[in-house]
Write a protein that holds these residues in place. Sequence first.
Motif, short mmCIF file in Angstrom:
data_model
loop_
_atom_site.label_atom_id
_atom_site.label_comp_id
_atom_site.label_asym_id
_atom_site.label_seq_id
_atom_site.Cartn_x
_atom_site.Cartn_y
_atom_site.Cartn_z
N GLU A 390 43.29 48.28 33.57
CA GLU A 390 43.77 47.42 32.07
C GLU A 390 44.43 46.24 32.40
OE1 GLU A 390 43.27 47.64 28.78
OE2 GLU A 390 41.88 49.55 29.18
N ILE A 391 45.28 46.11 33.73
CA ILE A 391 46.16 45.08 34.15
C ILE A 391 45.26 44.27 35.09
CG2 ILE A 391 48.46 44.50 35.24
CD1 ILE A 391 48.56 45.93 32.45
N ARG A 392 44.73 44.95 35.96
CA ARG A 392 43.97 44.22 37.17
C ARG A 392 42.69 43.88 36.95
NH1 ARG A 392 46.79 43.36 41.88
NH2 ARG A 392 48.77 44.41 42.15
N GLY A 393 42.03 44.57 35.96
CA GLY A 393 40.45 44.24 35.81
C GLY A 393 39.55 45.41 36.64
N HIS A 394 38.50 45.53 36.37
CA HIS A 394 37.73 46.27 36.94
C HIS A 394 36.66 45.53 38.14
CE1 HIS A 394 38.26 48.28 33.16
NE2 HIS A 394 37.89 49.40 33.81
N ARG A 395 36.47 46.18 39.11
CA ARG A 395 35.78 45.51 40.17
C ARG A 395 34.22 45.11 39.69
NH1 ARG A 395 38.51 44.92 44.78
NH2 ARG A 395 40.44 46.61 44.92
N ARG A 396 33.66 44.07 40.17
CA ARG A 396 32.35 43.70 39.68
C ARG A 396 31.25 44.72 39.81
NH1 ARG A 396 30.26 38.20 41.33
NH2 ARG A 396 31.64 38.67 42.95
N THR A 397 31.48 45.74 40.76
CA THR A 397 30.41 46.91 41.41
C THR A 397 30.12 47.77 39.86
OG1 THR A 397 32.24 48.15 42.30
CG2 THR A 397 31.05 46.67 43.55
N TYR A 398 31.12 47.75 39.03
CA TYR A 398 30.90 48.70 38.09
C TYR A 398 30.28 47.95 36.62
CZ TYR A 398 34.66 51.39 39.98
OH TYR A 398 35.29 52.36 40.88
N ILE A 399 29.27 48.51 35.97
CA ILE A 399 28.74 48.14 34.79
C ILE A 399 29.64 47.87 33.93
CG2 ILE A 399 26.72 48.70 33.07
CD1 ILE A 399 25.62 50.38 35.32
N GLY A 400 29.41 46.83 33.03
CA GLY A 400 30.24 46.24 31.97
C GLY A 400 31.71 45.90 32.44
N ILE A 402 34.97 43.95 33.33
CA ILE A 402 35.53 42.77 32.59
C ILE A 402 36.93 42.44 33.46
CG2 ILE A 402 34.42 42.78 30.68
CD1 ILE A 402 36.81 44.29 29.23
N PRO A 403 37.63 41.21 33.35
CA PRO A 403 38.97 41.14 34.06
C PRO A 403 39.92 41.92 33.31
CG PRO A 403 37.55 39.12 33.53
CD PRO A 403 36.87 39.93 33.10
N GLY A 404 41.21 42.13 33.63
CA GLY A 404 42.32 42.75 33.26
C GLY A 404 42.91 41.89 31.98
N ARG A 405 43.62 42.70 31.27
CA ARG A 405 44.33 41.87 30.04
C ARG A 405 45.02 40.76 30.41
NH1 ARG A 405 46.63 46.56 26.00
NH2 ARG A 405 44.90 47.93 25.88
N ILE A 406 45.61 40.58 31.38
CA ILE A 406 46.35 39.34 31.91
C ILE A 406 45.44 38.01 31.85
CG2 ILE A 406 47.90 38.11 33.27
CD1 ILE A 406 49.27 40.62 32.11
N ILE A 407 44.41 38.24 32.51
CA ILE A 407 43.42 37.02 32.61
C ILE A 407 42.87 36.87 31.36
CG2 ILE A 407 41.26 36.44 33.55
CD1 ILE A 407 43.77 36.17 35.54
N SER A 451 50.16 33.92 42.95
CA SER A 451 48.81 34.08 43.43
C SER A 451 48.30 35.52 42.90
CB SER A 451 48.91 34.12 45.02
OG SER A 451 49.87 34.96 45.50
N PHE A 452 48.41 35.74 41.61
CA PHE A 452 47.95 36.81 41.12
C PHE A 452 46.46 37.15 41.41
CE2 PHE A 452 46.27 39.16 37.30
CZ PHE A 452 46.82 40.48 37.41
N THR A 453 45.83 38.15 41.96
CA THR A 453 44.58 38.29 42.04
C THR A 453 43.88 39.58 41.19
OG1 THR A 453 44.70 37.37 44.37
CG2 THR A 453 42.68 38.80 43.76
N ASP A 454 43.04 39.03 40.15
CA ASP A 454 42.53 40.14 39.37
C ASP A 454 41.19 40.70 40.26
OD1 ASP A 454 42.17 41.16 36.17
OD2 ASP A 454 40.08 40.91 37.22
N HIS A 455 41.34 42.20 40.10
CA HIS A 455 40.11 42.68 40.76
C HIS A 455 38.49 42.23 40.25
CE1 HIS A 455 42.58 46.60 41.63
NE2 HIS A 455 42.71 45.69 42.44
N TYR A 456 38.42 41.63 39.35
CA TYR A 456 37.38 41.24 38.80
C TYR A 456 37.01 39.71 39.39
CZ TYR A 456 33.38 39.69 35.76
OH TYR A 456 32.15 39.14 35.27
#
Length: 809
Positions: A390-400, A402-407, A451-456
């Motif tokens: 929810e904060i860092r987002g999901h990695r693109r390997t997962y179906i659906g 999306i980035p986390g709430r911050i982005i 340099s915040f990095t979102d997983h997505y």
Amino acid sequence: MRQREIMNNVFEAKPIPVVPLRGGTVFPGVTTTVSIGRRTSLAAVHAAIERGGDLLVVVQRDAEVETPGFDDLFPVGILATARDMLRTPVGIQMLVELHRRVQLTGIDGNDPFLIGRYEELAEEDAIDEELKVETIAYLEKYIELVGETNQQIMTMTRASRTTGELADYVAGLISLPFDVEIALLSDLNGRSRLEKILEHLRQEVRIADIRSKIQSDAHQGAEKAQRDFMLREQMKAIRKELGDDDEDAPEDLRSKIENAGMPEKVLERALSELKRLEYQGQQSAEASVIRTYLEWLTELPWTNETEDNFDIGHVRQVLDADHFGLEDVKERIVEYVAVRKLAGKDMKGAIINLNGPPGVGKTSIATSVARAVGREMVRISLGGVRDEAEIRGHRRTYIGAIPGRIIRALRDAKTRNPVIVLDEIDKVGTDWRGDPASALLEVLDPEQNHSFTDHYLEVPFDLSQVIFITTSNQLSTIPAALLDRMESITMPGYIEDEKLAIARQYLLKKQQEANGIGGLEVNIDDEALRGLIRYHTLEAGVRQLERNLGKVVRKLAVRVASGETGPFTVAEADVDEIMGPRKFTYGVIEEQDEIGLVTGLAVNAYGGNTLPIEVSLSEGNGRITLTGSLGDVMQESAQAALTYARSNARSLGLEPAIFDKVNVHIHVPDGATPKDGPSAGIAMATAIISAFTRRPVRRDVAMTGEVTLRGKVLPIGGLKSKTIAAHRAGIKTVLLPKDNAKDIPELPERIRQDLELIPVGHLDEVIAVALLEPVGPVMKVGDEKAAEPIVMPPPVTNGNAGERIGRIN
């Protein structure tokens, strides 16, 4: 369940060589081979062949047991005849003819091989052609699905006469779980065995059908993918021949990427992904994933930012227009604007935590901050969030994914320097999906969030210009590392005068607009407003007060809808009529000075409160009883208070032995509410000393402070909330630790005027102020009156009829 019957007095138990099987079983009615691995089993087979071939085949319960005894073997075995010993590449095989089930009754020896005794069993069998036909049909289907068709086997199954024979034969053909095999071996009813076999075959056929369908679908899918690929290649060739091979989508994305103002490394990543998209084509399975990713990159505000309003006067004006009081918060925002005005963009964004009870305006003032400095505001509710993604987002390997709430918040704000409100940060949860609080460490650290990095996204984004404002009801549930990254400002609540001003200046107008009578003149008397505050609310904030005002305004709206035009004046009597019976009392302390009854002060997530502490003595053996849902820390405070009284008994005019003759009961009312913390220490000690010395406690005195074994009074927290609670309850004097005297200037002026605040450093000072002259002789050993419990009358409601405390600070 008893399924077998031993025919006693018909067959005698007979000694016979025993061959135990490990990890599997066999069934009667067939001739088969059995692997022989143990020396004792080999000797048993040799002995059986020399004596005519008879032996007993049984099954071990635990395959790991090398030399089994009677208890290690299942009781039902198979009487068999060993025909030959065969040496094969995989080991020694015994050719054996399996006859019938028998009962193992004992083991007579195990050297050089197992010798056992058995008794015959009577089996129940039947001829059920319908059941046999159905079983054979499922067996044929099963064999066909697994690809092991054998006509000889099917001929043998059809030759079985009874249900039991067919069940045993089929059980030896198919793979069964070990526990099912044992159940079939132990079952002496042929029909029952065949029904179990049939049910297993049905299940295996269903599984085989599903497996076959999956394989077929996969094969069809592979063929379709290959066919689609060939068609796409042909379409490309056709478009090329027609001169119509340009695709607009990649070019549109390229234009957006070039105009997005991305940093150099992000731009390289975006162009690399765009190249992959062009190579794979718009129809590929991964094209939509890449396209969505590039759209997210182009929609983020890499360079867009709003211009801050550096007018200090304007900032103050907006904050004062929206909120009454809260000077600490307002002053901090003004400081930020002033420093930003001087330092420019070299200054990093502020990270502020607003901590206080519900309804004091934490979230609303964050909105005012954004309006005051001219920035966009985005609110993120963290209550109940348990997933780190929810904060860092999901990695693109997962179906659906999306980035986390911050982005997402930055995308919605369309600016790189908004005000982001992280609401209810103290209610972030943790489970197997991760720890969102740990993910927030990078977001709220000025040294890292540039340099915040979102997983997505997998590219850094600069959060250093964002103003983060977090809200919480209590600091104890926020991880220490996260709390250390924030500047915490406490908002303890409002006193009555502040609530009165807020109601008149803000809440009444808001409720008039909300209920459709904003243009009418409505005047509520001061006494009517005070009545609403005192007798119909019990809160640190003004949320319930606003609801009560809404009820009053709705009554006026009914009159307007009926034809009245106003203006309207609401008096105290009107409030009582509209609101009904008073829910709370105000300014009521104890009716008289009592022995063993002290008013303590407490604070929890909902504000301050008074805390009556009662002590009763009775004849006994020195036992102490603590009731009232007290936590460990509070119980230890009671023990420390009693120890102080014992160690200073003579200076208090008491005989030390009295403590071994009297039972002490300490009770804190409102027993359903858990209570904990050390700040009730001096209140407990004063109540204990009052009970033993029979000196009444002043009813207009309240106190708070931790006590040591030597009587020192240690500092506490939540002084403002506690003094507000004392003021509400009609207390005149408050005893507080000397080390908290530095906090007195920060208390509201009305509190400092109406309360006598006395700092104390030792329990002797507390006793000198709080206790009156004794009403009788002190308790002594042998005093008959010591056996009489000091009965405490129930305390008069002191204006705090709701929950008193969750934690004492």
